[in-house]
Structure formats: C-alpha cells, structure tokens
Design a protein around this motif. Structure first.
Motif, mmCIF file in Angstrom:
data_model
loop_
_atom_site.group_PDB
_atom_site.id
_atom_site.type_symbol
_atom_site.label_atom_id
_atom_site.label_comp_id
_atom_site.label_asym_id
_atom_site.label_seq_id
_atom_site.Cartn_x
_atom_site.Cartn_y
_atom_site.Cartn_z
ATOM 1 N N VAL A 37 0.935 -1.179 0.005
ATOM 2 C CA VAL A 37 0.089 -0.069 -0.018
ATOM 3 C C VAL A 37 0.765 1.130 -0.036
ATOM 4 O O VAL A 37 0.474 2.237 -0.690
ATOM 5 N N PRO A 38 1.827 1.518 0.849
ATOM 6 C CA PRO A 38 2.584 2.624 0.849
ATOM 7 C C PRO A 38 3.665 2.510 -0.046
ATOM 8 O O PRO A 38 4.658 3.712 -0.408
ATOM 9 N N ASN A 39 4.007 1.638 -0.861
ATOM 10 C CA ASN A 39 5.198 1.572 -1.650
ATOM 11 C C ASN A 39 4.473 1.278 -3.254
ATOM 12 O O ASN A 39 4.339 0.250 -3.558
ATOM 13 N N GLY A 40 4.134 2.528 -3.682
ATOM 14 C CA GLY A 40 3.421 2.475 -4.945
ATOM 15 C C GLY A 40 4.251 2.642 -6.012
ATOM 16 O O GLY A 40 3.893 3.075 -7.316
ATOM 17 N N ASP A 41 5.552 1.846 -6.193
ATOM 18 C CA ASP A 41 6.372 1.978 -7.361
ATOM 19 C C ASP A 41 6.517 0.633 -7.732
ATOM 20 O O ASP A 41 6.111 -0.335 -7.168
ATOM 21 N N LEU A 42 7.091 0.072 -8.831
ATOM 22 C CA LEU A 42 7.044 -0.767 -9.630
ATOM 23 C C LEU A 42 7.746 -2.083 -8.930
ATOM 24 O O LEU A 42 7.545 -3.039 -8.831
ATOM 25 N N ALA A 43 8.995 -1.815 -8.396
ATOM 26 C CA ALA A 43 9.740 -2.467 -7.998
ATOM 27 C C ALA A 43 9.253 -3.191 -6.575
ATOM 28 O O ALA A 43 9.237 -4.313 -6.684
ATOM 29 N N LEU B 286 10.707 -3.818 15.670
ATOM 30 C CA LEU B 286 10.768 -3.651 14.194
ATOM 31 C C LEU B 286 10.655 -2.022 14.117
ATOM 32 O O LEU B 286 11.214 -1.692 12.997
ATOM 33 N N LEU B 287 9.585 -1.585 15.029
ATOM 34 C CA LEU B 287 9.626 -0.115 14.849
ATOM 35 C C LEU B 287 10.921 0.738 14.856
ATOM 36 O O LEU B 287 11.197 1.779 14.217
ATOM 37 N N PRO C 226 14.576 1.967 10.663
ATOM 38 C CA PRO C 226 15.349 2.760 9.926
ATOM 39 C C PRO C 226 16.592 2.320 9.635
ATOM 40 O O PRO C 226 17.418 2.565 8.755
ATOM 41 N N VAL C 227 17.136 1.702 10.512
ATOM 42 C CA VAL C 227 18.486 1.040 10.227
ATOM 43 C C VAL C 227 18.678 -0.012 9.264
ATOM 44 O O VAL C 227 19.640 -0.083 8.519
ATOM 45 N N LEU C 228 17.728 -1.029 9.233
ATOM 46 C CA LEU C 228 17.590 -1.963 8.346
ATOM 47 C C LEU C 228 17.318 -1.550 7.044
ATOM 48 O O LEU C 228 17.841 -2.415 5.887
ATOM 49 N N PHE C 229 16.398 -0.744 6.809
ATOM 50 C CA PHE C 229 15.711 -0.679 5.515
ATOM 51 C C PHE C 229 16.038 0.846 5.019
ATOM 52 O O PHE C 229 15.458 1.148 3.849
ATOM 53 N N GLY C 230 16.546 1.635 5.950
ATOM 54 C CA GLY C 230 16.812 3.071 5.814
ATOM 55 C C GLY C 230 15.395 3.774 5.630
ATOM 56 O O GLY C 230 15.265 5.179 4.848
ATOM 57 N N VAL C 231 14.270 3.395 6.020
ATOM 58 C CA VAL C 231 12.887 4.245 6.020
ATOM 59 C C VAL C 231 12.126 3.922 7.255
ATOM 60 O O VAL C 231 12.053 2.930 7.825
ATOM 61 N N SER C 232 11.879 5.341 7.715
ATOM 62 C CA SER C 232 10.915 5.051 9.202
ATOM 63 C C SER C 232 9.719 4.615 8.763
ATOM 64 O O SER C 232 8.883 5.149 7.881
ATOM 65 N N PRO C 233 9.038 3.638 9.752
ATOM 66 C CA PRO C 233 7.677 3.049 9.421
ATOM 67 C C PRO C 233 6.761 4.155 10.108
ATOM 68 O O PRO C 233 5.315 4.108 10.005
ATOM 69 N N LEU C 234 6.962 5.047 10.805
ATOM 70 C CA LEU C 234 6.223 6.076 11.676
ATOM 71 C C LEU C 234 5.723 7.246 10.702
ATOM 72 O O LEU C 234 6.586 7.630 9.901
ATOM 73 N N PRO C 235 4.660 7.620 10.739
ATOM 74 C CA PRO C 235 4.244 9.114 10.122
ATOM 75 C C PRO C 235 5.237 10.196 10.253
ATOM 76 O O PRO C 235 5.732 10.351 11.375
#
Length: 221
Positions: free
Chosen positions: A135-141, A207-208, A212-221
C-alpha cells in the motif's frame, strides 16, 4: 546497478530458498551441520537474502504506479501488530499440518492454538506483511517484491496441503476435523502463550526501532 541488482537478488532469493531443501542437498547439509544447524543456517541465509532483496528494490529505478498519501503509512503500522503476534504464537510450536512445526508429536488437536485459526500461520503472517507493505510503496519494484511474496504465501498453503495430504493419508483429514471442532478462543491461556504474546509485542516495538537502520525508511508517520 538498478534493475540488474534487483533481478539478481530476486533470483538468489528463490534459489537460496528452493535448492537447500531439495534432495540430495538437504540430507547432505543436515549430515554435516545437524538438523538444528541446518535450520539455523537456512534461516539466517533467508533473512540475509531477504534484507538484500528489500534494499535492492529501493535502489531500483522508481516507476510510479500510484501516488503516495499519508494514510497509507498507517496500513503496515496497523497490520504488523497482528503479524508479530502470529509469528510469536507460531514459531517453534507443534503444527503437523504445515512447515516449520517443532515437536509435532506433542500436538494436541483438541487444543490447537493458532492452528485453529490457520493451518499455515507463518504463511498467513507473510501474506499480511506483504499485502500491507504494498500500500505505501506504489512503485513498480516494490509492487513486484511484495506482490510476489503475497502470491507465494497464498499458493504455498495449497502446495503444502497437497503434500501433507499425500504424506499423512486419511490422518490429514481426520486431524483437520478434530481441529475444526476446537474452540476459536481459550480464555485459560497458558504461561507459554502469555509469554509468547509478550514476545510478539517486543518484536513489534523492535521492528519499529530497527526499521530505519535495516531498511533506511522510518515506518512512523
């Protein structure tokens, strides 16, 4: 490296999951690593390649399929709570109807636990995780990445059912019928169940923090 890295990680992921569990490789590895050693090594390899695949998807060229909106962040935030609880209640528990069960000889179909809700709780967790992250990752990859995992989880349950039915014979259907007669909820939770629920909550919080450390993106708003 763009699409090449993503494609390579994709191929390596599926090869690393399929080849080690096929004969004669699995018996060969188990003879040298032991059953527990093989399981730990296989799990560590799977997580490492999954992390690489996720990072490679982020490095692939961005092809927008749908626009991002702030509300989309709350979908994985909400769904990952149940996912963590499902994992905590499933891993290392007896489940002769699916993969990954431990001490299956101790399985009590009259008190099946989470197996009453799903014969394949680990695949259910995978399907929920993947669908929520589309849902929040609306790119092809990322749509390819998470969509494939969701489809794999749904198809995997059918394949496991077919294999287990063949291996167990009439016992497979008999076991299903007894499980279906068990209550959905048991208000007398064991100490182990309470502890596992606590582990699920800790896993969610971890996981929260680590996202950011593992995937470079914060899951928080």
């Amino acid at each position: 490296m763009g699409w090449f890295e993503f494609s390579l990680a994709y191929v390596v992921f599926f090869l690393s999951h399929s080849l080690p569990v096929r004969p004669p490789l699995r018996p060969w590895f188990q003879a040298r690593l032991g059953v527990s050693g093989f399981t730990l090594t296989y799990s560590a390899l799977s997580l490492a390649v999954l992390a690489w695949l996720t990072v490679a998807a982020g490095r692939a060229p961005h092809v927008t399929l749908w626009d991002w909106a702030p509300w989309q962040v709350h979908v994985p935030l909400t769904v990952m709570g149940p996912v963590c609880l499902i994992l905590a209640l499933s891993i290392g528990r007896p489940n002769p109807l699916s993969f990954g069960g431990a001490r299956n000889d101790r399985f009590d179909p009259a008190r099946p636990g989470i197996v009453r809700w799903s014969r394949h709780p680990l695949l259910l967790a995978l399907a929920l995780w993947a669908t929520a992250h589309v849902v929040p990752n609306g790119d092809l990859a990322h749509a390819i990445l998470f969509g494939t995992f969701a489809a794999f989880a749904l198809l995997g349950g059918r394949l496991i059912d077919r294999r287990k039915r063949r291996e167990m014979g009439p016992e497979w259907q008999n076991l299903r019928m007894v499980i279906a007669g068990a209550p959905f909820l048991s208000w007398r939770a064991s100490g182990e169940t309470v502890a596992r629920l606590g582990v699920g909550i800790v896993l969610y919080a971890t996981l929260l923090w680590a996202h950011p450390v593992l995937f470079g993106v914060s899951p928080l708003p």
